[in-house]
Design an enzyme around this catalytic site. Sequence first.
Site, PDB file in Angstrom:
ATOM      1  N   ARG A  11       0.846  -1.193   0.000  1.00 33.84           N
ATOM      2  CA  ARG A  11       0.000   0.000   0.000  1.00 33.84           C
ATOM      3  C   ARG A  11       0.888   1.252   0.000  1.00 33.84           C
ATOM      4  O   ARG A  11       1.086   1.868  -1.037  1.00 33.84           O
ATOM      5  CB  ARG A  11      -0.968  -0.047   1.221  1.00 33.84           C
ATOM      6  CG  ARG A  11      -2.150   0.906   1.110  1.00 33.84           C
ATOM      7  CD  ARG A  11      -1.838   2.333   1.474  1.00 33.84           C
ATOM      8  NE  ARG A  11      -1.439   2.496   2.864  1.00 33.84           N
ATOM      9  CZ  ARG A  11      -0.980   3.642   3.357  1.00 33.84           C
ATOM     10  NH1 ARG A  11      -0.852   4.703   2.582  1.00 33.84           N
ATOM     11  NH2 ARG A  11      -0.615   3.737   4.614  1.00 33.84           N
ATOM     12  N   GLU A  12       1.473   1.579   1.145  1.00 38.37           N
ATOM     13  CA  GLU A  12       2.363   2.746   1.195  1.00 38.37           C
ATOM     14  C   GLU A  12       3.527   2.570   0.213  1.00 38.37           C
ATOM     15  O   GLU A  12       3.915   3.518  -0.474  1.00 38.37           O
ATOM     16  CB  GLU A  12       2.912   2.921   2.615  1.00 38.37           C
ATOM     17  CG  GLU A  12       3.890   4.067   2.779  1.00 38.37           C
ATOM     18  CD  GLU A  12       3.234   5.431   2.923  1.00 38.37           C
ATOM     19  OE1 GLU A  12       2.341   5.572   3.780  1.00 38.37           O
ATOM     20  OE2 GLU A  12       3.626   6.357   2.189  1.00 38.37           O
ATOM     21  N   HIS A  75      -7.103  -0.713   2.995  1.00 40.65           N
ATOM     22  CA  HIS A  75      -7.146   0.731   3.291  1.00 40.65           C
ATOM     23  C   HIS A  75      -8.430   1.342   2.733  1.00 40.65           C
ATOM     24  O   HIS A  75      -8.945   0.886   1.706  1.00 40.65           O
ATOM     25  CB  HIS A  75      -5.943   1.410   2.646  1.00 40.65           C
ATOM     26  CG  HIS A  75      -5.255   2.402   3.503  1.00 40.65           C
ATOM     27  ND1 HIS A  75      -4.691   3.550   3.006  1.00 40.65           N
ATOM     28  CD2 HIS A  75      -5.021   2.433   4.837  1.00 40.65           C
ATOM     29  CE1 HIS A  75      -4.127   4.234   3.989  1.00 40.65           C
ATOM     30  NE2 HIS A  75      -4.303   3.573   5.112  1.00 40.65           N
ATOM     31  N   THR A 169       2.497  11.865   9.302  1.00 42.83           N
ATOM     32  CA  THR A 169       2.352  11.879   7.844  1.00 42.83           C
ATOM     33  C   THR A 169       3.438  12.672   7.129  1.00 42.83           C
ATOM     34  O   THR A 169       3.819  12.323   6.013  1.00 42.83           O
ATOM     35  CB  THR A 169       0.945  12.417   7.496  1.00 42.83           C
ATOM     36  OG1 THR A 169      -0.001  11.596   8.189  1.00 42.83           O
ATOM     37  CG2 THR A 169       0.649  12.400   6.013  1.00 42.83           C
ATOM     38  N   HIS A 198       6.741   8.563   8.889  1.00 42.81           N
ATOM     39  CA  HIS A 198       7.423   8.934   7.640  1.00 42.81           C
ATOM     40  C   HIS A 198       8.842   9.391   7.960  1.00 42.81           C
ATOM     41  O   HIS A 198       9.141   9.826   9.074  1.00 42.81           O
ATOM     42  CB  HIS A 198       6.609   9.989   6.881  1.00 42.81           C
ATOM     43  CG  HIS A 198       5.590   9.333   5.988  1.00 42.81           C
ATOM     44  ND1 HIS A 198       5.830   9.064   4.674  1.00 42.81           N
ATOM     45  CD2 HIS A 198       4.355   8.844   6.265  1.00 42.81           C
ATOM     46  CE1 HIS A 198       4.771   8.445   4.150  1.00 42.81           C
ATOM     47  NE2 HIS A 198       3.860   8.295   5.105  1.00 42.81           N
ATOM     48  N   HIS A 290      40.265  -1.036  11.325  1.00 44.68           N
ATOM     49  CA  HIS A 290      38.997  -1.765  11.501  1.00 44.68           C
ATOM     50  C   HIS A 290      39.194  -3.249  11.205  1.00 44.68           C
ATOM     51  O   HIS A 290      38.748  -4.113  11.946  1.00 44.68           O
ATOM     52  CB  HIS A 290      37.924  -1.194  10.576  1.00 44.68           C
ATOM     53  CG  HIS A 290      37.434   0.154  10.999  1.00 44.68           C
ATOM     54  ND1 HIS A 290      36.106   0.494  11.010  1.00 44.68           N
ATOM     55  CD2 HIS A 290      38.088   1.252  11.440  1.00 44.68           C
ATOM     56  CE1 HIS A 290      35.966   1.732  11.429  1.00 44.68           C
ATOM     57  NE2 HIS A 290      37.173   2.216  11.685  1.00 44.68           N
TER      58      HIS A 290
HETATM   59  C1  LIG Z   1      -1.167   9.825   3.746  1.00 46.66           C
HETATM   60  C2  LIG Z   1      -1.692   8.793   2.868  1.00 46.66           C
HETATM   61  O1  LIG Z   1      -0.911   8.183   2.206  1.00 46.66           O
HETATM   62  S1  LIG Z   1      -3.329   8.447   2.845  1.00 46.66           S
HETATM   63  C3  LIG Z   1      -3.591   7.305   1.526  1.00 46.66           C
HETATM   64  C4  LIG Z   1      -3.551   7.957   0.200  1.00 46.66           C
HETATM   65  N1  LIG Z   1      -3.992   7.018  -0.770  1.00 46.66           N
HETATM   66  C5  LIG Z   1      -4.429   7.353  -1.961  1.00 46.66           C
HETATM   67  O2  LIG Z   1      -4.520   8.511  -2.345  1.00 46.66           O
HETATM   68  C6  LIG Z   1      -4.811   6.198  -2.836  1.00 46.66           C
HETATM   69  C7  LIG Z   1      -4.764   6.549  -4.317  1.00 46.66           C
HETATM   70  N2  LIG Z   1      -5.779   7.496  -4.624  1.00 46.66           N
HETATM   71  C8  LIG Z   1      -6.697   7.367  -5.628  1.00 46.66           C
HETATM   72  O3  LIG Z   1      -6.691   6.433  -6.408  1.00 46.66           O
HETATM   73  C9  LIG Z   1      -7.725   8.437  -5.714  1.00 46.66           C
HETATM   74  O4  LIG Z   1      -7.225   9.610  -5.092  1.00 46.66           O
HETATM   75  C10 LIG Z   1      -9.077   8.032  -5.000  1.00 46.66           C
HETATM   76  C11 LIG Z   1      -9.683   6.864  -5.792  1.00 46.66           C
HETATM   77  C12 LIG Z   1      -8.867   7.607  -3.566  1.00 46.66           C
HETATM   78  C13 LIG Z   1     -10.020   9.224  -5.013  1.00 46.66           C
HETATM   79  O5  LIG Z   1     -10.036   9.742  -6.299  1.00 46.66           O
HETATM   80  P1  LIG Z   1     -10.987  10.968  -6.745  1.00 46.66           P
HETATM   81  O6  LIG Z   1     -12.381  10.679  -6.319  1.00 46.66           O
HETATM   82  O7  LIG Z   1     -10.744  11.141  -8.191  1.00 46.66           O
HETATM   83  O8  LIG Z   1     -10.531  12.229  -5.886  1.00 46.66           O
HETATM   84  P2  LIG Z   1      -9.145  12.965  -5.692  1.00 46.66           P
HETATM   85  O9  LIG Z   1      -8.068  11.989  -5.429  1.00 46.66           O
HETATM   86  O10 LIG Z   1      -8.865  13.925  -6.790  1.00 46.66           O
HETATM   87  O11 LIG Z   1      -9.451  13.828  -4.393  1.00 46.66           O
HETATM   88  C14 LIG Z   1      -9.606  13.242  -3.149  1.00 46.66           C
HETATM   89  C15 LIG Z   1     -11.056  13.304  -2.710  1.00 46.66           C
HETATM   90  O12 LIG Z   1     -11.177  12.473  -1.534  1.00 46.66           O
HETATM   91  C16 LIG Z   1     -11.508  13.277  -0.409  1.00 46.66           C
HETATM   92  N3  LIG Z   1     -10.812  12.722   0.707  1.00 46.66           N
HETATM   93  C17 LIG Z   1      -9.485  12.753   0.949  1.00 46.66           C
HETATM   94  N4  LIG Z   1      -9.207  12.026   2.022  1.00 46.66           N
HETATM   95  C18 LIG Z   1     -10.362  11.518   2.463  1.00 46.66           C
HETATM   96  C19 LIG Z   1     -10.688  10.665   3.529  1.00 46.66           C
HETATM   97  N5  LIG Z   1      -9.738  10.189   4.316  1.00 46.66           N
HETATM   98  N6  LIG Z   1     -11.980  10.315   3.706  1.00 46.66           N
HETATM   99  C20 LIG Z   1     -12.942  10.810   2.879  1.00 46.66           C
HETATM  100  N7  LIG Z   1     -12.688  11.613   1.846  1.00 46.66           N
HETATM  101  C21 LIG Z   1     -11.401  11.951   1.639  1.00 46.66           C
HETATM  102  C22 LIG Z   1     -11.092  14.679  -0.775  1.00 46.66           C
HETATM  103  O13 LIG Z   1     -11.798  15.611  -0.012  1.00 46.66           O
HETATM  104  C23 LIG Z   1     -11.470  14.693  -2.246  1.00 46.66           C
HETATM  105  O14 LIG Z   1     -12.868  14.765  -2.294  1.00 46.66           O
HETATM  106  P3  LIG Z   1     -13.701  15.542  -3.476  1.00 46.66           P
HETATM  107  O15 LIG Z   1     -13.584  14.681  -4.658  1.00 46.66           O
HETATM  108  O16 LIG Z   1     -15.072  15.614  -2.938  1.00 46.66           O
HETATM  109  O17 LIG Z   1     -13.037  16.860  -3.625  1.00 46.66           O
HETATM  110  O1  LIG Z   2      -3.373   4.523   7.369  1.00 50.99           O
HETATM  111  C1  LIG Z   2      -2.327   4.792   7.926  1.00 50.99           C
HETATM  112  O2  LIG Z   2      -1.952   4.196   8.936  1.00 50.99           O
HETATM  113  C2  LIG Z   2      -1.405   5.878   7.472  1.00 50.99           C
HETATM  114  C3  LIG Z   2      -1.865   6.719   6.358  1.00 50.99           C
HETATM  115  C4  LIG Z   2      -0.667   7.316   5.752  1.00 50.99           C
HETATM  116  O3  LIG Z   2      -0.051   6.706   4.893  1.00 50.99           O
HETATM  117  C5  LIG Z   2      -0.075   8.529   6.314  1.00 50.99           C
HETATM  118  O4  LIG Z   2      -0.740   9.266   7.033  1.00 50.99           O
HETATM  119  O5  LIG Z   2       1.101   8.780   6.026  1.00 50.99           O
HETATM  120 MG   LIG Z   3       2.029   7.229   4.841  1.00 49.45          MG
END
Ligand SMILES: CC(=O)SCCNC(=O)CCNC(=O)[C@H](O)C(C)(C)COP(=O)(O)OP(=O)(O)OC[C@H]1O[C@@H](n2cnc3c(N)ncnc32)[C@H](O)[C@@H]1OP(=O)(O)O
Ligand SMILES: O=C(O)CCC(=O)C(=O)O
Ligand SMILES: [Mg+2]
Length: 459
Positions: A11-12, A75, A169, A198, A290
């Site tokens: 995932r990460e 996730h 994060t 991180h 060493h």
């Molecule tokens: C810190 C971290 O690593 S957290 C994990 C991050 N993981 C990811 O981003 C996974 C890969 N992401 C993706 O494939 C895409 O971003 C998806 C499928 C999750 C969402 O895609 P899209 O719907 O096209 O939206 P996009 O990525 O542009 O924007 C994020 C949307 O999620 C919303 N959002 C962000 N985080 C969250 C959350 N934790 N819970 C609910 N909504 C959230 C934002 O507000 C935004 O909403 P909006 O569309 O109403 O403006």
């Molecule tokens: O779900 C988690 O534990 C961490 C999410 C994430 O990748 C982050 O906040 O950096």
């Molecule tokens: Mg992370």
Amino acid sequence: MKVGILDSTLREGEQTPGVVFTTEQRVEIAKALSELGVSMIEAGHPAVSPDIYEGIKRIVKLKKEGEITPEIVGHSRAVKKDIEIAAELEVDRIAIFYGISDIHLKAKTGKTREEALNIIAEAVSYAKEHGAKVRFTAEDATRADLEYLTQVIKTVRDAGADRIGIADTVGILYPAKTRELFSYLSKIPGVEYDIHAHNDLGLAVANSLAAVEGGATIIHATVNGLGERVGITPLQVIAAALKYHFNVEVVKLELLPKISSLIEKYSGIPTPPNFPITGDYAFLHKAGIHVQGILNDPRTYEFMPPETFGRNRDYVIDKYTGKHALKDRFERLGVSLSEEELEQVLAKIKSNPNVRFYRDVDLLEIAEEVTGRVLKPRPPEKVEALISIKCDSNVYTTAVTRKISVIPGVKEVMEISGDYDILAKIEAKDPTELNNIIESIRSVKGVSSTLTSLVLKKM
Ligand SMILES: CC(=O)SCCNC(=O)CCNC(=O)[C@H](O)C(C)(C)COP(=O)(O)OP(=O)(O)OC[C@H]1O[C@@H](n2cnc3c(N)ncnc32)[C@H](O)[C@@H]1OP(=O)(O)O
Ligand SMILES: O=C(O)CCC(=O)C(=O)O
Ligand SMILES: [Mg+2]
């Protein structure tokens, strides 16, 4: 000490720029992580793409069939659709995350603190209704208001989350603060904590250890430290640190090089040679003082024996070399030189300051020049070779790979791209045995040709 590893390479780790895993690779990685002994595998965010969905499905199936043992985590955003997708895959645990710092609330979701509390409580309850265990991760927890973070934790606990992820994060914690934060949060009854650290300031391992001291029971890690930007806690380093400091073995330490190579191959991201534990130089010494020390007692310059981590120690020869190292190297080669001859060889080495590594053949050449004798080094104790294997076009390469993997003397087999289909690493006691192994490979049904490369030197 109660502590386990959640591996988030799938995932990460896949959030590293340029990294994508195929479904087959996901399955193989999950099996390798299970063999390694991690407690949990964060297998991906299934709502992201169909291939990730498929990969998690295959991994959950393996778990149900008893082929792998770690808890499988999916996730999810705090969004009904994401939760439903994770739930229909029947992962063991749904990990719902939500950015709870004011920066995240304002810039990402546009919610007030109060609105966010309702959204996340609802999401956790919704996931619980689907029968999964739930972790709630407070994303950007370490920049959030502490009082609000406490409120979030109590809210999600009451909604049914038994684990809370505290995510650093953007990697701004330092160990003393981490220990204090986790000690404080651990006073809240009814939940256990994950640390997700991180590495933006290079402190992810230190912060993860401090979190455990403060009461966290699961550390998030990725193989080779993959992840967004500069990544998160590297699995091999935190595992070694837990062993050294607390005598806890969270994984089978001797398998770390194997999984590190697997992830290097599938991610396309090489780890630098000076990477701790699994890097090429982690147990490779240089300076004469060493080497003199380690020849007498390796503890002088090693925090733990390399064998603990499935590694070997060695040293290199260059202008930093001293007479003890040189004497040992010639003894290893089975060549006897007088003290005076060794001095002369050493002087030659020091007079060529820009040579980075002297190979054994170079040293023998210098020694022959100095002594005027023809020197006969001892033949190597084993023969190592890489066999490139081509398969008939109508065969299933994986089936051929499996058959080759059980031939005695075959140490490792991989399917590869390019002119050949399979690469096998071979170890034999002499050329005759090597020849027999090659014959066994060539007699496997489906193998059309082989190309043998002898290993001349390893770093
Ligand atoms: C810190 C971290 O690593 S957290 C994990 C991050 N993981 C990811 O981003 C996974 C890969 N992401 C993706 O494939 C895409 O971003 C998806 C499928 C999750 C969402 O895609 P899209 O719907 O096209 O939206 P996009 O990525 O542009 O924007 C994020 C949307 O999620 C919303 N959002 C962000 N985080 C969250 C959350 N934790 N819970 C609910 N909504 C959230 C934002 O507000 C935004 O909403 P909006 O569309 O109403 O403006
Ligand atoms: O779900 C988690 O534990 C961490 C999410 C994430 O990748 C982050 O906040 O950096
Ligand atoms: Mg992370």
